[in-house]
Design a protein around this motif. Structure first.
Motif, PDB file in Angstrom:
ATOM      1  N   ASP A   1      36.249  41.297  54.486  1.00  0.00           N
ATOM      2  CA  ASP A   1      36.166  39.836  54.391  1.00  0.00           C
ATOM      3  C   ASP A   1      35.671  39.343  53.038  1.00  0.00           C
ATOM      4  O   ASP A   1      35.828  38.172  52.706  1.00  0.00           O
ATOM      5  N   TYR A   2      35.051  40.220  52.261  1.00  0.00           N
ATOM      6  CA  TYR A   2      34.494  39.743  50.984  1.00  0.00           C
ATOM      7  C   TYR A   2      35.047  40.508  49.785  1.00  0.00           C
ATOM      8  O   TYR A   2      35.725  39.917  48.949  1.00  0.00           O
ATOM      9  N   VAL A   3      34.819  41.824  49.723  1.00  0.00           N
ATOM     10  CA  VAL A   3      35.267  42.565  48.536  1.00  0.00           C
ATOM     11  C   VAL A   3      36.791  42.453  48.368  1.00  0.00           C
ATOM     12  O   VAL A   3      37.283  42.038  47.321  1.00  0.00           O
ATOM     13  N   LEU A   4      37.534  42.781  49.432  1.00  0.00           N
ATOM     14  CA  LEU A   4      38.998  42.762  49.299  1.00  0.00           C
ATOM     15  C   LEU A   4      39.541  41.343  49.168  1.00  0.00           C
ATOM     16  O   LEU A   4      40.492  41.082  48.447  1.00  0.00           O
ATOM     17  N   LYS A   5      38.893  40.410  49.864  1.00  0.00           N
ATOM     18  CA  LYS A   5      39.407  39.039  49.881  1.00  0.00           C
ATOM     19  C   LYS A   5      39.133  38.304  48.566  1.00  0.00           C
ATOM     20  O   LYS A   5      39.978  37.553  48.084  1.00  0.00           O
ATOM     21  N   TYR A   6      37.944  38.511  48.015  1.00  0.00           N
ATOM     22  CA  TYR A   6      37.535  37.686  46.874  1.00  0.00           C
ATOM     23  C   TYR A   6      37.628  38.393  45.510  1.00  0.00           C
ATOM     24  O   TYR A   6      37.494  37.739  44.480  1.00  0.00           O
ATOM     25  N   ASN A   7      37.784  39.727  45.527  1.00  0.00           N
ATOM     26  CA  ASN A   7      37.812  40.440  44.253  1.00  0.00           C
ATOM     27  C   ASN A   7      39.200  40.998  43.966  1.00  0.00           C
ATOM     28  O   ASN A   7      39.642  41.938  44.623  1.00  0.00           O
TER      29      ASN A   7
ATOM     30  N   LEU B   1      40.865  42.897  38.214  1.00  0.00           N
ATOM     31  CA  LEU B   1      39.667  42.467  37.478  1.00  0.00           C
ATOM     32  C   LEU B   1      38.533  43.497  37.540  1.00  0.00           C
ATOM     33  O   LEU B   1      37.531  43.371  36.844  1.00  0.00           O
ATOM     34  N   TYR B   2      38.708  44.530  38.382  1.00  0.00           N
ATOM     35  CA  TYR B   2      37.641  45.523  38.535  1.00  0.00           C
ATOM     36  C   TYR B   2      37.187  46.181  37.236  1.00  0.00           C
ATOM     37  O   TYR B   2      35.998  46.397  37.056  1.00  0.00           O
ATOM     38  N   PRO B   3      38.130  46.551  36.350  1.00  0.00           N
ATOM     39  CA  PRO B   3      37.682  47.272  35.148  1.00  0.00           C
ATOM     40  C   PRO B   3      36.580  46.546  34.381  1.00  0.00           C
ATOM     41  O   PRO B   3      35.709  47.182  33.803  1.00  0.00           O
TER      42      PRO B   3
ATOM     43  N   ILE C   1      29.284  47.319  56.530  1.00  0.00           N
ATOM     44  CA  ILE C   1      30.142  47.715  55.412  1.00  0.00           C
ATOM     45  C   ILE C   1      31.607  47.330  55.637  1.00  0.00           C
ATOM     46  O   ILE C   1      32.304  46.935  54.701  1.00  0.00           O
ATOM     47  N   ASN C   2      32.060  47.373  56.894  1.00  0.00           N
ATOM     48  CA  ASN C   2      33.468  47.048  57.149  1.00  0.00           C
ATOM     49  C   ASN C   2      33.750  45.574  56.898  1.00  0.00           C
ATOM     50  O   ASN C   2      34.743  45.203  56.279  1.00  0.00           O
TER      51      ASN C   2
ATOM     52  N   LEU D   1      27.286  44.131  36.407  1.00  0.00           N
ATOM     53  CA  LEU D   1      27.836  43.448  37.580  1.00  0.00           C
ATOM     54  C   LEU D   1      28.410  44.511  38.522  1.00  0.00           C
ATOM     55  O   LEU D   1      28.894  45.540  38.064  1.00  0.00           O
ATOM     56  N   ASN D   2      28.317  44.259  39.808  1.00  0.00           N
ATOM     57  CA  ASN D   2      28.841  45.198  40.797  1.00  0.00           C
ATOM     58  C   ASN D   2      29.828  44.490  41.707  1.00  0.00           C
ATOM     59  O   ASN D   2      29.489  43.463  42.295  1.00  0.00           O
ATOM     60  N   ALA D   3      31.016  45.078  41.847  1.00  0.00           N
ATOM     61  CA  ALA D   3      32.039  44.450  42.692  1.00  0.00           C
ATOM     62  C   ALA D   3      31.909  44.865  44.154  1.00  0.00           C
ATOM     63  O   ALA D   3      32.616  44.345  45.006  1.00  0.00           O
ATOM     64  N   ARG D   4      31.043  45.840  44.438  1.00  0.00           N
ATOM     65  CA  ARG D   4      30.817  46.252  45.834  1.00  0.00           C
ATOM     66  C   ARG D   4      29.310  46.346  46.052  1.00  0.00           C
ATOM     67  O   ARG D   4      28.775  47.427  46.286  1.00  0.00           O
TER      68      ARG D   4
END
Ligand SMILES: Nc1ncnc2c1ncn2[C@@H]1O[C@H](COP(=O)(O)OP(=O)(O)O)[C@@H](O)[C@H]1O
Ligand SMILES: [Mg+2]
Length: 337
Positions: free
Chosen positions: A24-30, A34-36, A18-19, A269-272
């Motif tokens: 490396d992915y959720v914070l970096k690429y999203n 744009l989350y809403p 999860i870390n 769609l899921n951002a996490r």
């Protein structure tokens, strides 16, 4: 032989924890702003429609207490429909109505509920009972998906869904989720649904995981879950890959369903996106994500970008799994010239 590996042993094989996923992915690429679009299913639907992507038809929205009495007129033309929190997650708060019965409603699992109960449920959704962070929410009423016949033997009630994780529009891993008696017609793993790995190259199903155990038969129908050919697999891969353009988010889980009449549809769609998909596929996400990142770096150097079809072809070339293959010692294969 099926076996269960500890998370630690899986990590040694490049399973993403999860870390790493978050950093490396959720914070970096999203991008946060744009989350809403993905955290609100009504916004996702509007975006998808604008992009010409098929979704279950929206019958209506209820956004205030005083609009609750609009419910009757919204559902009047339909005998079946779905009521869901726009900002819900994990299958919570979703009512799948399959039928009407003497002025009442019958859910997909056969429970009869009264009009008052539905109104109460809608009011709970509005108050934020099911929304991320407990914020006030909106109620979405939509078309009920009827699953394609192919799923009859390996699914118990409800609608199976197909989750495809995409990095920068490249599908990296897929999973078929099958409702069970326990999951109440929903395909969410923590409601008790089964996750089954999918060979991205062919759309053939691999082994299943249920409540953290590896399984090969559906517990309710007792039919094998492995070796089932998902129809129109290229269609699913293309839809999933095109959600990058739709959302602008680089690391997402795309949830798709196959409707008997309307074909492949995007559910949400899921951002996490969750990490259990790795257990279902018996393979880690890390090596696959690294391969996409290397490929993107090479393209950037060459001043190139790829179309949706090229991205799907890349994923099918690199992320196929041999049926009954030995568990992942997946190393990134060398970059194509
Ligand atoms: N329109 C629908 N018709 C039939 N079943 C649905 C519909 N929408 C959702 N479901 C069922 O509920 C599950 C969860 O729905 P989803 O929209 O993905 O919400 P969540 O964010 O709570 O996961 C789906 O996997 C599916 O099994
Ligand atoms: Mg979902």
């Amino acid at each position: 032989m099926f076996f269960w590996k500890t998370w630690k042993a899986l990590q040694a094989q490049g399973v993403m924890g999860i870390n790493r996923r978050n950093a490396d992915y959720v914070l970096k690429y999203n991008k946060r702003h744009l989350y809403p679009v993905v955290d609100d299913k009504i916004l996702t639907k509007e975006r998808a429609i604008a992009a010409g992507i098929n979704v279950p038809e929206m019958y209506g929205i209820i956004d205030t207490e005083k609009d609750i009495d609009k419910f009757d007129s919204i559902v009047a033309p339909y005998s079946d429909f779905v009521v869901k929190p726009a900002q819900g997650a994990g299958g919570d708060g979703i009512l799948v109505i399959a039928d009407r019965y003497e002025g009442r409603y019958r859910t997909v699992s056969g429970k009869i509920i009264s009009h008052e109960e539905i109104e109460h449920h809608i009011s709970s959704i509005l108050s934020g009972l099911y929304s991320l962070g407990g914020h006030r929410d909106r109620v979405l009423i939509e078309y009920r998906v009827t699953p394609d016949e192919i799923f009859k033997s390996i699914s118990y009630e409800g609608v199976p869904d197909i989750r495809i994780i995409c990095l920068m529009g490249y599908p990296v891993m897929g999973m078929l989720r099958l409702p069970t008696r326990q999951s109440g017609g929903k395909a969410n793993l923590h409601q008790g649904a089964i996750g089954v790995g999918v060979d991205l190259a062919t759309g053939l199903t691999l082994k299943g995981t249920w409540l953290n155990n590896i399984i090969n038969k559906h517990p309710d129908t007792t039919n094998p879950v492995e070796g089932v050919q998902l129809p129109d697999w290229n269609g699913f891969m293309t839809l999933a890959a095109s959600c990058y353009e739709l959302s602008g988010l680089g690391y997402i889980g795309v949830d798709l369903v196959l409707d008997q009449d309307k074909g492949p549809l995007i559910l949400e769609l899921n951002a996490r996106p969750g990490l259990n998909i790795q257990i279902a596929n018996d393979t880690g996400l890390t090596a696959r994500c690294h391969l996409v990142e290397h490929h993107l770096a090479a393209l950037k150097k060459a001043g190139k970008t790829e179309t949706v079809d090229e991205r799907v072809a890349f994923s099918q070339l690199h992320f196929g799994a041999q049926l009954n293959a030995e568990p992942s010692d997946t190393q990134p294969s060398p970059e194509p010239a």
